[in-house]
Design an enzyme around this catalytic site. Sequence first.
Site, mmCIF file in Angstrom:
data_model
loop_
_atom_site.group_PDB
_atom_site.id
_atom_site.type_symbol
_atom_site.label_atom_id
_atom_site.label_comp_id
_atom_site.label_asym_id
_atom_site.label_seq_id
_atom_site.Cartn_x
_atom_site.Cartn_y
_atom_site.Cartn_z
ATOM 1 N N SER A 97 11.286 19.145 62.116
ATOM 2 C CA SER A 97 11.862 20.030 63.498
ATOM 3 C C SER A 97 11.597 21.193 62.226
ATOM 4 C CB SER A 97 12.875 19.642 63.442
ATOM 5 O OG SER A 97 13.211 20.667 64.273
ATOM 6 N N GLN A 98 12.389 22.254 62.594
ATOM 7 C CA GLN A 98 12.352 23.529 61.141
ATOM 8 C C GLN A 98 11.959 23.225 59.932
ATOM 9 O OE1 GLN A 98 16.328 26.499 61.069
ATOM 10 N NE2 GLN A 98 16.122 25.161 59.643
ATOM 11 N N ASP A 106 9.342 14.556 73.033
ATOM 12 C CA ASP A 106 10.604 15.309 72.543
ATOM 13 C C ASP A 106 10.695 16.594 73.988
ATOM 14 O OD1 ASP A 106 11.109 16.757 71.262
ATOM 15 O OD2 ASP A 106 9.769 16.456 69.818
ATOM 16 N N TYR A 154 16.889 21.920 62.023
ATOM 17 C CA TYR A 154 17.859 22.912 62.195
ATOM 18 C C TYR A 154 19.438 22.558 62.500
ATOM 19 C CZ TYR A 154 18.551 26.958 65.760
ATOM 20 O OH TYR A 154 19.673 28.198 65.695
ATOM 21 N N HIS A 193 11.844 13.556 70.164
ATOM 22 C CA HIS A 193 12.348 14.506 68.714
ATOM 23 C C HIS A 193 12.165 13.515 67.018
ATOM 24 C CE1 HIS A 193 12.326 17.988 66.296
ATOM 25 N NE2 HIS A 193 13.229 18.062 66.041
#
Length: 320
Positions: free
Chosen positions: A185-186, A271, A91, A300
């Site tokens: 992540s994204q 996270d 992201y 994360h």
Amino acid sequence: MLTDLPLDQLLTYRSAQTRPDDFVEFWDKTLLAARGYDIDVTADLVSTGLTTIDTYDVSFAGYDGERIRAWLRVPAGAREPLPTVVEYIGYGGGRGHVLENLTWASAGFAHLHMDTRGQGSKWSVGHTPDSAASGPQIPGFVTRGIEDPSTYYYRRLFTDAVRAVDAARALPQVDVDRIAVYGRSQGGALTLAVAGLRDDVRAAAAMVPFLSDFPRSTRITDAHPYREVADYLATHRENVAQAHRTLSYFDAVNMVATANAPALISVALMDAICPPSSVYAAINAYAGPHEVLTWDYNGHEGGGPVDQERTLKFVREQLG
């Protein structure tokens, strides 16, 4: 500290997310429209000063035929089609500087690193605009166009991600029978989406994936980016049902219900950005064979370089 359920509950956790009746139709129509445009891949060799890696500036037709940028990196002088990794970005990031992200090519793979439309200004540079208009939104991307699935930002980005595999298949450096998708992540969310929307990728590696289990994630964490949805709905009180309906078309829980590629998924129990229950919701819904890397004391960042090490081993095993 733990940010969510204990591990014994995570192992059996199932999301309350529901799959819309027209989910398959929605995505079939979206991808059919995108494939109405020729993939039209261009790849121009870039002078980088490196002697072990050749890098190409790539573009291809993504959602609505819009040009999407990418880097292609291959071992210098490679002449035969190579096992290939298509990578998606976290992201706020873009495809980055030409001298970044050299691991996959250094390991002998062709590496197509897709840019992220409209992003690429927070922590790595991007070069692809997002031209679509949208209604009111919270700063960021998670509520852009959330009023309707057809206008939602991630409809465009997921389509770009699917088309990136088409672009890879059009490149002479790529072995079309040995393509894996990968992201964090994204980027992990895009990886899971592509695994659910295509049946021709050989492996999927999603590290601490985002965009999963929206009904729970938007309510249990105060961290961004999920917080963007909560902030939006705090003022657009009348739009709660519609917003969650839109999100259901893009939730990893629904995307992976038909995924068949072997997958490696990592999750971190501390996270706060992508709560572990949201990741386990996707893990427990994943239809194909899958391995899980669970990190007890990480946020994360997940397993960091160990995630990368394990992913390299996993992809090499799957692609040969």
